[in-house]
Design a protein around this motif. Structure first.
Motif, short mmCIF file in Angstrom:
data_model
loop_
_atom_site.label_atom_id
_atom_site.label_comp_id
_atom_site.label_asym_id
_atom_site.label_seq_id
_atom_site.Cartn_x
_atom_site.Cartn_y
_atom_site.Cartn_z
N VAL A 1 1.06 9.31 -2.66
CA VAL A 1 0.65 9.41 -1.40
C VAL A 1 1.23 8.57 -0.36
CG1 VAL A 1 -1.48 9.07 0.14
CG2 VAL A 1 -1.75 10.19 -2.05
N MET A 2 1.52 7.31 -0.99
CA MET A 2 2.28 6.20 -0.30
C MET A 2 3.87 6.40 -0.25
SD MET A 2 0.82 2.84 -2.45
CE MET A 2 1.94 1.61 -1.33
N THR A 3 4.19 7.36 -0.68
CA THR A 3 5.73 7.76 -0.50
C THR A 3 5.92 8.28 0.91
OG1 THR A 3 5.89 8.55 -2.83
CG2 THR A 3 7.58 9.51 -1.21
N TYR A 4 5.11 9.11 1.58
CA TYR A 4 5.28 9.60 2.95
C TYR A 4 5.58 8.18 3.67
CZ TYR A 4 5.31 12.52 6.87
OH TYR A 4 5.60 13.16 8.10
N ASP A 5 4.53 7.40 3.78
CA ASP A 5 4.92 6.23 4.60
C ASP A 5 5.91 5.45 4.44
OD1 ASP A 5 1.55 5.23 5.50
OD2 ASP A 5 1.64 6.69 3.71
#
Length: 324
Positions: free
Chosen positions: A49-53
């Motif tokens: 989920v943090m990857t996109y940020d």
């Protein structure tokens, strides 16, 4: 040696960033006595989920395959202890059903499978442990690297025109864009029947004059009843042979299986995954507090992040990602 793709390099850098949000500690009994051990349950989901940020902040959204990086990060724990734990010199032996499952999971993207194995191998070699039993099992790695059938893509490919109906499962965290897509899609495709947990919750909000949080976090019995009603409605739609659009978070393989397991073999199953910046999700969720009463505590969203499992072709015939 083969030069790794930029997506694989980024996944190797990012895959454990979620550990900072999932750290817990438990005591374990060993030959040396009871020792505390740090655990990171759900870190692969949170990291993905943090990857996109992270990619957004690095200015890479236009230059890399975002989906590939997210899938690699999310699935890096798929084989426990890097191709099997060696205990008493007994090397884990794969069975025919394991090979079939791998074929089905990665039939739509064999290259993802190969890169995933490379990521897991690198992760294992980079690990410092007290025991050799957690070291890389290269024999199993070699077997796995060579086991994916080269013709598997055609073996499981399903033609939508030969299917009796289509079932679409929306997958995404609260605030990721599912409801907006749902409303627009149903206007263009009135032949689809909607199964929506949110619709049921909003019905109760109106009749009880309460907030989303009151139902979601403070009335577990009611939420369980609504989930049963939702699943019952899905089963009714399945037995009526309608085209179906399932709107819920659907974050785990288990939650999706409840909907997919009853479908006939000639049903075309499609997943649409909604990805949005985690910071944006927090902001959208906070803004809902005043206008819709649908705000959830950040802690609840974080728990959902931990549970996120990307869909595979073992579940679906087609997988689409939408980035916002």
């Amino acid at each position: 040696p083969t030069i790794p793709s930029i997506e694989l390099i980024l996944a190797a850098l990012i895959h454990d960033v979620g550990k900072v949000h999932t750290l817990s500690s438990e005591n374990f009994s060993t030959d040396d006595g009871v020792i505390p051990k740090n655990l990171f349950y759900g870190h692969s989901g949170f990291s993905s989920v943090m990857t996109y940020d992270i990619l957004k902040n690095m200015g890479l959204l236009e230059s890399v395959n975002i989906r590939r990086v997210i899938e690699l990060v999310n699935m890096h724990m798929i084989f426990s202890f890097d191709f099997g734990v060696i205990e008493n010199n007994d090397i884990f032996k794969l069975k025919s059903k394991d090979f079939e499952l791998i074929d089905k999971m990665f039939c739509g993207d064999p290259e993802l499978y190969k890169e995933l194995l490379e990521l897991i191998k690198a992760d294992g070699f980079g690990r410092i442990t007290r025991s050799n039993k957690y070291s890389i099992n290269m024999q199993r790695y070699t077997i796995l690297m060579n086991c994916l059938n080269s013709s598997v893509k055609d073996k499981y490919k399903k033609d939508i025109t030969n299917c009796s109906r289509t079932v679409i499962i929306l997958i995404g965290l609260p605030g990721s864009g599912k409801s907006t897509f749902r409303n627009d899609f149903l206007k263009e495709h009135p032949e689809f029947q909607l199964a929506s947990l949110d619709t049921l919750i909003e019905r109760e909000m109106a009749s009880r004059n309460c907030t989303y949080l009151n139902i979601f976090n403070k009335n577990k019995n009611l939420l369980n009843d609504l989930n049963k009603e939702y699943n019952s409605h899905i089963q009714e739609l399945i037995h009526s042979d309608n085209n179906i659009l399932c709107d819920a978070t659907n974050l785990t393989v288990k939650s999706r299986a409840k909907k997919l397991s009853s479908l006939s073999k000639d049903s075309y199953k499609k997943a649409i995954v909604f990805i949005r910046s985690l910071e944006d999700l927090y902001k959208i969720n906070e803004s809902r507090k005043e206008c819709k009463g649908k705000s959830l505590p950040r802690k609840t969203i974080d728990t959902m992040c931990k549970s996120f499992e990307v869909p595979s072709y073992n579940e679906f015939d087609e997988i689409e990602y939408r980035f916002y």
